[in-house]
Design a protein around this motif. Structure first.
Motif, short mmCIF file in Angstrom:
data_model
loop_
_atom_site.label_atom_id
_atom_site.label_comp_id
_atom_site.label_asym_id
_atom_site.label_seq_id
_atom_site.Cartn_x
_atom_site.Cartn_y
_atom_site.Cartn_z
N VAL A 4 -22.60 8.59 24.82
CA VAL A 4 -21.92 7.81 23.80
C VAL A 4 -22.77 6.60 23.48
O VAL A 4 -23.25 5.91 24.39
N PHE A 5 -22.95 6.34 22.18
CA PHE A 5 -23.75 5.22 21.70
C PHE A 5 -22.92 4.35 20.77
O PHE A 5 -22.02 4.85 20.09
N PHE A 54 -19.04 11.10 14.94
CA PHE A 54 -19.21 9.71 14.55
C PHE A 54 -17.85 9.11 14.21
O PHE A 54 -17.08 9.72 13.45
N TYR A 55 -17.58 7.94 14.76
CA TYR A 55 -16.38 7.17 14.43
C TYR A 55 -16.84 5.87 13.78
O TYR A 55 -17.65 5.15 14.35
N ASP A 115 -12.52 6.18 10.00
CA ASP A 115 -12.78 7.59 9.76
C ASP A 115 -13.66 8.18 10.86
O ASP A 115 -14.47 7.48 11.47
N THR A 116 -13.51 9.48 11.06
CA THR A 116 -14.29 10.23 12.04
C THR A 116 -14.87 11.46 11.36
O THR A 116 -14.21 12.06 10.51
N ILE A 117 -16.10 11.82 11.74
CA ILE A 117 -16.72 13.04 11.21
C ILE A 117 -17.36 13.82 12.35
O ILE A 117 -17.94 13.23 13.27
N VAL A 172 -19.58 4.28 16.43
CA VAL A 172 -19.61 4.79 17.80
C VAL A 172 -19.80 6.29 17.65
O VAL A 172 -19.08 6.93 16.88
N TYR A 173 -20.81 6.82 18.34
CA TYR A 173 -21.04 8.25 18.20
C TYR A 173 -21.28 8.91 19.54
O TYR A 173 -21.74 8.30 20.49
#
Length: 182
Positions: free
Chosen positions: A69-70, A92-93, A114-116, A136-137
């Motif tokens: 997690v980054f 990705f958030y 949003d999240t993708i 945050v991904y």
């Protein structure tokens, strides 16, 4: 469904759920940890393109390579080249700002909250649209992303396209094209 039927169905499924959990052969710490805001897991901050913090929050070392997690804070309207991960899914958030994502041939604008999901083996990239942004991904499995970012961070001066491709390929990725431009 009646409560009794629900409880029976849940209890019947429990052995399947319990046996489907993979227990790692490796030894890893079972102790929790906290990484503060604006901090890197090992106090080794990485700056994307020398300016934008890209901190490790949960390391592949913490999860036996299953997850990393980054947290990325962007101060520039930039993004990575079009690329593909051969073995990692990404999530990705968007915490702050607005981003344009391209996944395959589809483009989507995402904003805070949003999240993708970006599936492995599908070309993708993104572009920060606002002056400041924060993502945050997650990468699953973790792959060699921490090592990739450290290697890119160590470069002195702009790398050649050949060197960029070489570094990407050594870390399970391939560059397919330029970044998104508006």
């Amino acid at each position: 469904m009646q409560r009794r039927n629900f409880i029976q169905a849940t209890l019947a499924a429990f052995p399947v759920i319990a046996t489907s959990t993979k227990i790692s052969d490796k030894t890893r710490t079972a102790k929790s940890f906290t990484v503060g805001s604006g901090k890197d897991r090992f106090n080794q901050p990485i700056k994307y393109r020398g300016v934008n913090p890209n901190d490790v929050k949960i390391s592949s070392k913490d999860t036996d390579g299953q997850l990393s997690v980054f947290e990325y804070v962007g101060f520039q309207k930039i993004g990575p080249q079009l690329h593909v991960h051969f073995d990692q899914d990404e999530i990705f958030y968007i915490v702050e700002g607005e981003y344009l994502f391209q996944v395959g041939d589809e483009r989507s604008t995402l904003k805070a909250g949003d999240t993708i999901f970006l599936p492995r083996a599908v070309p993708h990239t993104w572009l920060q649209l606002t002056d400041k942004g924060k993502l945050v991904y997650f990468l699953q499995p973790a792959g060699k992303m921490e090592e990739f970012f450290k290697k890119m961070n160590e470069l002195q001066g702009p790398p050649t396209p050949e060197l960029i491709q070489q570094i990407h390929q050594a870390h399970g990725m391939k560059v397919l094209g330029p970044p998104i431009t508006l």
